[in-house]
Design an enzyme around this catalytic site. Structure first.
Site, PDB file in Angstrom:
ATOM      1  N   HIS A  57     -28.565 -51.585  12.696  1.00 22.13           N
ATOM      2  CA  HIS A  57     -29.341 -52.490  13.534  1.00 22.13           C
ATOM      3  C   HIS A  57     -28.866 -52.327  14.974  1.00 22.13           C
ATOM      4  O   HIS A  57     -27.757 -51.838  15.226  1.00 22.13           O
ATOM      5  CB  HIS A  57     -29.159 -53.930  13.078  1.00 22.13           C
ATOM      6  CG  HIS A  57     -29.794 -54.240  11.761  1.00 22.13           C
ATOM      7  ND1 HIS A  57     -30.089 -55.525  11.376  1.00 22.13           N
ATOM      8  CD2 HIS A  57     -30.197 -53.433  10.740  1.00 22.13           C
ATOM      9  CE1 HIS A  57     -30.645 -55.516  10.176  1.00 22.13           C
ATOM     10  NE2 HIS A  57     -30.710 -54.256   9.767  1.00 22.13           N
ATOM     11  N   GLU A  59     -27.770 -54.427  17.230  1.00 17.88           N
ATOM     12  CA  GLU A  59     -26.532 -55.108  17.591  1.00 17.88           C
ATOM     13  C   GLU A  59     -25.308 -54.411  16.987  1.00 17.88           C
ATOM     14  O   GLU A  59     -24.304 -54.220  17.681  1.00 17.88           O
ATOM     15  CB  GLU A  59     -26.561 -56.577  17.128  1.00 17.88           C
ATOM     16  CG  GLU A  59     -27.657 -57.400  17.757  1.00 17.88           C
ATOM     17  CD  GLU A  59     -28.959 -57.426  16.970  1.00 17.88           C
ATOM     18  OE1 GLU A  59     -29.709 -58.393  17.127  1.00 17.88           O
ATOM     19  OE2 GLU A  59     -29.226 -56.473  16.202  1.00 17.88           O
ATOM     20  N   CYS A  87     -29.994 -61.084  13.011  1.00 19.21           N
ATOM     21  CA  CYS A  87     -30.100 -61.320  11.564  1.00 19.21           C
ATOM     22  C   CYS A  87     -28.723 -61.748  11.048  1.00 19.21           C
ATOM     23  O   CYS A  87     -27.730 -61.693  11.780  1.00 19.21           O
ATOM     24  CB  CYS A  87     -30.578 -60.053  10.865  1.00 19.21           C
ATOM     25  SG  CYS A  87     -29.306 -58.759  10.733  1.00 19.21           S
ATOM     26  N   CYS A  90     -26.031 -58.975  11.574  1.00 21.70           N
ATOM     27  CA  CYS A  90     -25.664 -58.787  12.975  1.00 21.70           C
ATOM     28  C   CYS A  90     -24.893 -59.983  13.518  1.00 21.70           C
ATOM     29  O   CYS A  90     -23.924 -59.814  14.259  1.00 21.70           O
ATOM     30  CB  CYS A  90     -26.907 -58.516  13.810  1.00 21.70           C
ATOM     31  SG  CYS A  90     -27.652 -56.916  13.424  1.00 21.70           S
TER      32      CYS A  90
END
Length: 160
Positions: A57, A59, A87, A90
């Site tokens: 992801h 991040e 999320c 993250c």
């Protein structure tokens, strides 16, 4: 760095990364920038589909780059600007990295509306382990505890 123009500048970069991801088919529509003392340390878009890594992801990818750039696992004093509310994975990574502040654009509800719905994870975490949809079984605890005993006794360990 309490200047709103500075915050907007870094958020625009995160948003640009999210748009670039879609336009260049790199990954999902997410971007993240990590800043320390007013300077960009790292930036990344989501790379899940281009790297076949479900943890890539924006991040998490930016955290990995920032840690490499600063040669540390502790990003205290850093700020993350992300195009979307993080999320659960993250958000956990942000806490583990000790990032000081999060700024985000889209909400998790906005993400859910385009197919990135993490509500099932939040729901699963609220359930007792034995009621979760993913079976979890403890196995070989006594043997696994040896590594913990070694850690406790090690003079070479790095606490984190």
């Amino acid at each position: 760095m309490e200047n709103s123009a500075q915050h907007e500048k870094f958020m625009r970069i995160a948003i640009e990364l999210s748009e670039k991801n879609v336009q260049e088919n790199i990954g999902g529509p997410f971007g993240a920038v990590i800043v320390k003392d007013g300077q960009i340390i790292a930036q990344s878009g989501n790379k899940v589909t281009s790297t076949n890594d479900p943890t890539a992801h924006a991040e998490v990818s930016a955290i990995r780059l920032a840690c490499t750039a600063l040669n540390t696992f502790d990003l205290s004093g850093c700020v993350v600007y992300t195009s979307c509310e993080p999320c659960p994975m993250c958000l956990s990574a942000i806490y583990w990295a000790r990032i000081s502040t999060i700024y985000y654009g889209n909400t998790k509800a906005d993400a859910g509306h385009i197919g990135f719905d993490d509500q099932f994870i939040y729901d699963e975490l609220d359930k007792p382990m034995e009621k979760r949809s993913l079976p979890v079984h403890q196995l070989m605890r006594d043997e696994a505890a040896q590594a913990f005993r070694l850690w406790e006794q090690s003079e070479m360990r790095t606490d984190y």
